[in-house]
Design a protein around this motif. Structure first.
Motif, mmCIF file in Angstrom:
data_model
loop_
_atom_site.group_PDB
_atom_site.id
_atom_site.type_symbol
_atom_site.label_atom_id
_atom_site.label_comp_id
_atom_site.label_asym_id
_atom_site.label_seq_id
_atom_site.Cartn_x
_atom_site.Cartn_y
_atom_site.Cartn_z
ATOM 1 N N ILE A 365 -9.505 38.283 9.894
ATOM 2 C CA ILE A 365 -8.288 38.380 9.078
ATOM 3 C C ILE A 365 -7.899 39.849 8.905
ATOM 4 N N ASP A 366 -8.891 40.711 8.679
ATOM 5 C CA ASP A 366 -8.618 42.158 8.598
ATOM 6 C C ASP A 366 -7.938 42.649 9.873
ATOM 7 N N GLU A 367 -8.468 42.206 11.014
ATOM 8 C CA GLU A 367 -7.911 42.625 12.297
ATOM 9 C C GLU A 367 -6.480 42.118 12.463
ATOM 10 N N ALA A 368 -6.217 40.880 11.997
ATOM 11 C CA ALA A 368 -4.874 40.323 12.107
ATOM 12 C C ALA A 368 -3.873 41.141 11.290
ATOM 13 N N VAL A 369 -4.280 41.600 10.116
ATOM 14 C CA VAL A 369 -3.394 42.416 9.283
ATOM 15 C C VAL A 369 -3.058 43.724 9.988
ATOM 16 N N ILE A 370 -4.048 44.315 10.632
ATOM 17 C CA ILE A 370 -3.808 45.554 11.384
ATOM 18 C C ILE A 370 -2.793 45.302 12.500
ATOM 19 N N CYS A 371 -2.948 44.163 13.195
ATOM 20 C CA CYS A 371 -2.021 43.833 14.288
ATOM 21 C C CYS A 371 -0.621 43.559 13.759
ATOM 22 N N ILE A 372 -0.538 42.998 12.554
ATOM 23 C CA ILE A 372 0.775 42.771 11.951
ATOM 24 C C ILE A 372 1.447 44.109 11.643
ATOM 25 N N ARG A 373 0.692 45.040 11.129
ATOM 26 C CA ARG A 373 1.239 46.352 10.780
ATOM 27 C C ARG A 373 1.780 47.089 12.001
ATOM 28 N N ASP A 374 1.047 47.004 13.141
ATOM 29 C CA ASP A 374 1.506 47.748 14.321
ATOM 30 C C ASP A 374 2.400 46.925 15.246
ATOM 31 N N GLY A 375 2.666 45.671 14.855
ATOM 32 C CA GLY A 375 3.599 44.848 15.617
ATOM 33 C C GLY A 375 3.006 44.121 16.799
ATOM 34 N N SER A 376 1.720 44.296 17.071
ATOM 35 C CA SER A 376 1.112 43.668 18.240
ATOM 36 C C SER A 376 0.736 42.214 18.015
ATOM 37 N N ILE A 377 0.909 41.699 16.778
ATOM 38 C CA ILE A 377 0.487 40.339 16.469
ATOM 39 C C ILE A 377 1.265 39.301 17.272
ATOM 40 N N THR A 378 2.482 39.647 17.722
ATOM 41 C CA THR A 378 3.291 38.685 18.470
ATOM 42 C C THR A 378 2.656 38.310 19.798
ATOM 43 N N ASN A 379 1.732 39.134 20.280
ATOM 44 C CA ASN A 379 1.070 38.857 21.557
ATOM 45 C C ASN A 379 -0.377 38.401 21.374
ATOM 46 N N MET A 380 -0.731 38.009 20.151
ATOM 47 C CA MET A 380 -2.118 37.629 19.872
ATOM 48 C C MET A 380 -2.234 36.155 19.493
ATOM 49 N N ALA A 381 -3.407 35.606 19.730
ATOM 50 C CA ALA A 381 -3.736 34.238 19.322
ATOM 51 C C ALA A 381 -5.198 34.216 18.894
ATOM 52 N N TYR A 382 -5.568 33.205 18.107
ATOM 53 C CA TYR A 382 -6.952 33.094 17.646
ATOM 54 C C TYR A 382 -7.693 32.096 18.514
ATOM 55 N N ASP A 383 -8.862 32.492 18.993
ATOM 56 C CA ASP A 383 -9.708 31.626 19.811
ATOM 57 C C ASP A 383 -10.895 31.153 18.971
ATOM 58 N N PRO A 384 -10.908 29.889 18.541
ATOM 59 C CA PRO A 384 -12.010 29.392 17.690
ATOM 60 C C PRO A 384 -13.366 29.442 18.380
ATOM 61 N N LYS A 385 -13.376 29.351 19.714
ATOM 62 C CA LYS A 385 -14.659 29.336 20.434
ATOM 63 C C LYS A 385 -15.381 30.669 20.325
ATOM 64 N N THR A 386 -14.614 31.755 20.346
ATOM 65 C CA THR A 386 -15.240 33.085 20.263
ATOM 66 C C THR A 386 -15.044 33.713 18.879
ATOM 67 N N ALA A 387 -14.312 33.002 18.006
ATOM 68 C CA ALA A 387 -14.025 33.495 16.643
ATOM 69 C C ALA A 387 -13.442 34.902 16.710
ATOM 70 N N SER A 388 -12.414 35.065 17.527
ATOM 71 C CA SER A 388 -11.809 36.383 17.700
ATOM 72 C C SER A 388 -10.351 36.254 18.085
ATOM 73 N N LEU A 389 -9.598 37.325 17.881
ATOM 74 C CA LEU A 389 -8.222 37.379 18.344
ATOM 75 C C LEU A 389 -8.210 37.745 19.823
ATOM 76 N N VAL A 390 -7.363 37.080 20.573
ATOM 77 C CA VAL A 390 -7.247 37.355 22.022
ATOM 78 C C VAL A 390 -5.790 37.613 22.341
ATOM 79 N N ARG A 391 -5.562 38.427 23.350
ATOM 80 C CA ARG A 391 -4.200 38.759 23.747
ATOM 81 C C ARG A 391 -3.670 37.662 24.673
#
Length: 394
Positions: A365-391
Motif C-alpha cells: 500500500i505504501d508503494e501504491a501511494v508513491i506510484c499515485i504521487r508520481d503518476g505511474s499508478i496508471t500502468n500498475m496492477a497488483y499480483d496476488p501470487k507474488t503480493a507485489s505491484l507489477v507493471r
C-alpha cells in the motif's frame, strides 16, 4: 402480437453463442448455456443471484429477467441442471425479483424494455426494412472467440473502472468514432474493438473498415465499422465507455499555504473473527476522507462496514489538491484481485459482505501511494501470487 419462437426469445434475452469445448450441443443449446454461465459469473462475483429493480444496473436487471425465463422453460432446466452448482434453477439465493413465469409475451417484452432499452423490442413488433435486416444479420453473425482468455481481463477491468467512476458511459451519437481499444455497451453486453483494418470507401462514399469485435460472453464477429455504428445508433441503450480518467489527482506542488483536501487511511481490524484474527497483519481497509479519520471510525464496533469491531489506524497519508472519488476508484481497481471475500452477520442477523477490505501487505500500500504521487499508478496492477505491484505490458 405473434407468439415468439424459442430462437427469437433467446435473441431477445441476449443469449449468444456459447463457448463450449465439444460439439455435443446444438447451436441453440450452446447459446442457452452461454447465457447461464454469464449469470453464474455474476453470482460468483457478488455472492447472490441477480435481482430486478430500478436501482440495479443494466447488467443485473438483464440477468434477472433471463434467469427467470430459463427457470420456467423445462428444456432449459434439463439442459443446465448438470452445471447448476449454485442451485440457481431451484431459486437459490433469489429474492425480491419479479416473477416472469406469469407474464405473457407483451409483459415480458415490457420487462426487457426496462432492462435493455426499447430498440430491440420495437424491431420485433414492426416489419423491418431489408437494410435493417441485413444490418441485424451482420451483428448476429458471431462465433466462438478462441483466444478469449486474452480479452477477459480487459472486460473485467473495464467493468471495475465503470463502477468506480474511473470510466463513464456516454450516448453513442455524441461521438460516432470507432477505433481499436474502444469499449461500447450494445444490447446489454460489453463490446471491445480488438482490431481495425485499413479504411476503404463504401458504395455510398463514406469511409468504412473491417473490425474484429469481441463480446463479453466470449464470442466475436468480423463486421464492418458502419454496421457497428448503425447498431449503436439504433440501440437507445447503446453507450460508449470513456477512456480511464485517473487525474488530475494531486496539485503539482504542496507549499506551506496549500489547503489539505484529503487523507488516505489504512485500517487494521481488531475483530475476533477466526479468519481475520489469523491474518490480521495482512488484512487492511483502504479509504479516503476529507475529514478526520478519528471521526470516521468512531462507531466502528457497531458498523458492519468495519466488521463490527474496533479498528486501529496503521497508516495515513495527507494529500493536497486531491480528487478523492478518483483516488478511491484507483485503489479499488488496483487491489480488486485481493478484495477480502468475507461475509458476516450484522446486528439484525442479516448477511453483509463489507467492501474496501483487501488482503494486501502494508508495504505494498505504501508503494501504491508513491506510484499515485508520481503518476505511474496508471500502468500498475497488483499480483496476488507474488503480493507485489507489477507493471502492465503496454
Amino acid at each position: 402480437m405473434p407468439k415468439l419462437s424459442d430462437d427469437e426469445l433467446l435473441d431477445l434475452l441476449g443469449v449468444d453463442q456459447e463457448i463450449v469445448k465439444t460439439s455435443a450441443h446444438s447451436p441453440r443449446e450452446e447459446r442457452i448455456i452461454a447465457g447461464f454461465k454469464e449469470i453464474q459469473r455474476f453470482v460468483d462475483q457478488y455472492g447472490r443471484a441477480p435481482q430486478y429493480g430500478e436501482d440495479k444496473d443494466i447488467f443485473e436487471r438483464l440477468y434477472a429477467v433471463r434467469l427467470n425465463r430459463i427457470r420456467e422453460l423445462e428444456e432449459c432446466r434439463t439442459l443446465l441442471a448438470p452445471v447448476d452448482h449454485q442451485g440457481l434453477l431451484s431459486g437459490g439465493g433469489m429474492s425480491h425479483t419479479k416473477s416472469v413465469g406469469l407474464l405473457d409475451d407483451d409483459a415480458l417484452l415490457s420487462e426487457l424494455e426496462g432492462a435493455a432499452g426499447p430498440s430491440g423490442i420495437t424491431e420485433l413488433r414492426h416489419v423491418r426494412s431489408r437494410a435493417e435486416i441485413r444490418a441485424a444479420e451482420e451483428i448476429a453473425n458471431r462465433e466462438k472467440c478462441e483466444d478469449f482468455g486474452r480479452f477477459q481481463p480487459l472486460f473485467e477491468q473495464a467493468e471495475r473502472e465503470l463502477k468506480s467512476g474511473v470510466r463513464q458511459t456516454r450516448p453513442f451519437g455524441k461521438d460516432a468514432s470507432v477505433n481499436t481499444g474502444n469499449f461500447f455497451i450494445l444490447g446489454g453486453q460489453l463490446v471491445y474493438v480488438a482490431e481495425k483494418g485499413e479504411e476503404f470507401q463504401a458504395p455510398n462514399g463514406h469511409p468504412d473498415a473491417r473490425l474484429r469485435v469481441i463480446y463479453s460472453n466470449g464470442t466475436e464477429s468480423n463486421l464492418l465499422l458502419r454496421s457497428l455504428q448503425r447498431a449503436l445508433y439504433k440501440d437507445e441503450a447503446g453507450r460508449r465507455l470513456t477512456e480511464p480518467d485517473f487525474g488530475p489527482l494531486f496539485s503539482s506542488t504542496w507549499d506551506e499555504g496549500d489547503i489539505e483536501s484529503g487523507t488516505i487511511y489504512v485500517l487494521r481490524s481488531l475483530s475476533n473473527h477466526p479468519f481475520v484474527a489469523e491474518h490480521r497483519e495482512l488484512i487492511h481497509k483502504i479509504g479516503v476522507t476529507g475529514g478526520k479519520v478519528e471521526t470516521r471510525i468512531a462507531n466502528a464496533a457497531n458498523d458492519a462496514t468495519y466488521l463490527l469491531a474496533d479498528v486501529e489506524v496503521v497508516a495515513s497519508y495527507k494529500l493536497a489538491g486531491i480528487n478523492r472519488t478518483k483516488l478511491e476508484g484507483i485503489f479499488h481497481r488496483i487491489f480488486a484481485p485481493a478484495q477480502l471475500d468475507l461475509t458476516i452477520q450484522d446486528r439484525f442477523g442479516h448477511p453483509v459482505r463489507p467492501k474496501e477490505w483487501f488482503f494486501v501487505p502494508l508495504h505494498v500500500i505504501d508503494e501504491a501511494v508513491i506510484c499515485i504521487r508520481d503518476g505511474s499508478i496508471t500502468n500498475m496492477a497488483y499480483d496476488p501470487k507474488t503480493a507485489s505491484l507489477v507493471r502492465l505490458v503496454q
